[in-house]
Motif scaffolding. Sequence first.
Motif, short mmCIF file in Angstrom:
data_model
loop_
_atom_site.label_atom_id
_atom_site.label_comp_id
_atom_site.label_asym_id
_atom_site.label_seq_id
_atom_site.Cartn_x
_atom_site.Cartn_y
_atom_site.Cartn_z
N GLN A 330 75.71 65.09 -1.40
CA GLN A 330 75.63 64.16 -0.28
C GLN A 330 77.00 63.55 0.01
N GLN A 331 77.28 63.35 1.27
CA GLN A 331 78.62 62.93 1.67
C GLN A 331 78.64 61.49 2.17
N VAL A 332 79.79 60.87 2.03
CA VAL A 332 80.04 59.55 2.60
C VAL A 332 80.31 59.73 4.09
N THR A 333 79.69 58.87 4.90
CA THR A 333 79.88 58.93 6.36
C THR A 333 80.67 57.72 6.82
N ILE A 334 81.74 57.98 7.55
CA ILE A 334 82.59 56.89 8.08
C ILE A 334 82.65 57.02 9.59
N SER A 335 82.34 55.96 10.29
CA SER A 335 82.39 56.00 11.76
C SER A 335 83.06 54.74 12.29
N LYS A 336 83.68 54.92 13.45
CA LYS A 336 84.41 53.82 14.10
C LYS A 336 84.19 53.95 15.60
N ALA A 337 83.31 53.12 16.15
CA ALA A 337 82.98 53.21 17.57
C ALA A 337 82.48 51.87 18.07
N ASN A 338 82.79 51.59 19.35
CA ASN A 338 82.33 50.35 20.00
C ASN A 338 82.71 49.11 19.20
N ASP A 339 83.96 49.11 18.72
CA ASP A 339 84.48 47.97 17.96
C ASP A 339 83.69 47.69 16.69
N LEU A 340 83.04 48.73 16.16
CA LEU A 340 82.26 48.57 14.94
C LEU A 340 82.70 49.62 13.92
N PHE A 341 83.03 49.15 12.73
CA PHE A 341 83.41 50.05 11.64
C PHE A 341 82.23 50.14 10.68
N GLU A 342 81.82 51.38 10.34
CA GLU A 342 80.60 51.57 9.56
C GLU A 342 80.81 52.66 8.51
N VAL A 343 80.37 52.37 7.31
CA VAL A 343 80.44 53.35 6.22
C VAL A 343 79.04 53.47 5.60
N MET A 344 78.60 54.72 5.41
CA MET A 344 77.30 54.99 4.80
C MET A 344 77.53 55.62 3.43
N LEU A 345 77.08 54.94 2.37
CA LEU A 345 77.22 55.44 1.01
C LEU A 345 75.87 55.99 0.53
N PRO A 346 75.80 57.25 0.11
CA PRO A 346 74.53 57.79 -0.40
C PRO A 346 74.06 57.04 -1.64
N LEU A 347 72.79 56.71 -1.67
CA LEU A 347 72.16 56.15 -2.86
C LEU A 347 71.46 57.30 -3.58
N LEU A 348 71.79 57.50 -4.83
CA LEU A 348 71.40 58.72 -5.53
C LEU A 348 70.32 58.48 -6.57
N LYS A 349 69.69 59.59 -6.96
CA LYS A 349 68.82 59.63 -8.12
C LYS A 349 69.48 60.57 -9.12
N ASN A 350 68.98 60.56 -10.35
CA ASN A 350 69.60 61.40 -11.38
C ASN A 350 69.59 62.87 -11.01
N ASP A 351 68.52 63.34 -10.35
CA ASP A 351 68.44 64.76 -10.00
C ASP A 351 69.24 65.12 -8.76
N ASP A 352 69.91 64.14 -8.13
CA ASP A 352 70.77 64.43 -6.98
C ASP A 352 72.15 64.88 -7.39
N GLN A 353 72.45 64.78 -8.69
CA GLN A 353 73.78 65.10 -9.16
C GLN A 353 73.99 66.61 -9.20
N LYS A 354 75.23 67.02 -8.99
CA LYS A 354 75.57 68.43 -9.09
C LYS A 354 75.39 68.91 -10.53
N ASN A 355 75.07 70.21 -10.65
CA ASN A 355 74.91 70.78 -12.00
C ASN A 355 76.17 70.68 -12.82
N SER A 356 77.30 70.83 -12.18
CA SER A 356 78.58 70.79 -12.91
C SER A 356 78.89 69.40 -13.40
N HIS A 357 78.16 68.38 -12.85
CA HIS A 357 78.42 67.02 -13.27
C HIS A 357 77.30 66.47 -14.14
N ALA A 358 76.15 67.14 -14.16
CA ALA A 358 74.98 66.59 -14.85
C ALA A 358 75.32 66.26 -16.30
N ASN A 359 74.90 65.07 -16.71
CA ASN A 359 75.04 64.60 -18.08
C ASN A 359 76.47 64.29 -18.50
#
Length: 362
Positions: A330-359
């Motif tokens: 899941q990716q971080v989303t950054i937007s800047k429009a209509n004088d509004l700055f917005e960042v979306m941070l994914p909220l994860l669960k344990n099984d959302d992690q990549k296999n290469s990072h698990a544990n």
Amino acid sequence: MGLLNKTNRIKYLAFNDLWFMLGGIVLLSFVTDFLFSGGSFGKWPFVEATINWSVSLMFATVNWLIIRTILIALRKRYPSLKDNKKRIPLFFLSIVFTVLTVDYLGSSILGVIFGDSYNHPIRSRIVVPVILISLMTMAMYEAIYYYVWLKKSIREEEQAKRAIVQAQLDALRNQAQPHFFFNTLNTLRDIIDQNTREEAKEFVNRLSEVYRFILDSGNANLIPLKDEIKFAEAYIHIQKERFGENLQVDWNFSEEAKKLLIIPMSLQLLLENAVKHNVVSKAKPLCIHITVEDGKLKVSNKIQPKSTQLPTTKLGLKNIERRYALISEQQVTISKANDLFEVMLPLLKNDDQKNSHANTDH
């Protein structure tokens, strides 16, 4: 290498072949007996059949042990996969040579013991099937060896990937902490210049609480959102020592959302980014909205650019994006429009992690 040495068997054969070897020898002896005499136990009395079968058992045992010894010797001499072009042809020729030699010498010895009658005219036709059976049996050794080797290689590759990912995460986490330390020192300098000594002391006390959180989070790559919120609230409290009610934060999310996981210091870095790059004054108070939408933490604020923009490396945003990229799809989303700055941070669960990072946290 002794047959009873389990460590050596596993080292060169990739598995403990004791029962495989015993069962294979018995099976090969019955096959050889069937090819030679059509099945001794079905044609002759038990004692005579046992004696005749024991000859086949002797040939099967000698063949198996010699070929197995050659297999181990070749693996010692040619351990690498790139040596297969040498090792496999040599092993094939060794099997043929061993079966022919054992058959010739064994037949000669038994011919002396039992007379020329042992050298049955169809015996030469039996050698070829025995060679083929021996090849197939030894091919099972090779197949098991490569299967175990492949599993080991995959496991080592995954461990190497995890080590690389963990090193990158550690570097990014260590990068974020000095960045925060530098900015808080600048804030402390402003407070000392503008406020009383007691207020400066209070700021230092709050700052120590923040650094206690950083130490407590240790080497964790993901923490519950509720812990990150506590850290962010402590940080906002520090900033309010400087800006008072001109800085407002609107928190809006459920208790259930607080159980989800987030990158440590990510929310704090976004708050820091907003304070650093926007006017915060009585005429233009800064309000930062923090809410949860579609499984993501949304941090937004109205853009109120300072008249003199500070130079920026965008370290905070880059740091967050890279850490999320290493941990999750899941990716971080950054937007800047209509004088509004917005960042979306994914909220994860344990099984959302990549296999290469698990544990890697464990």
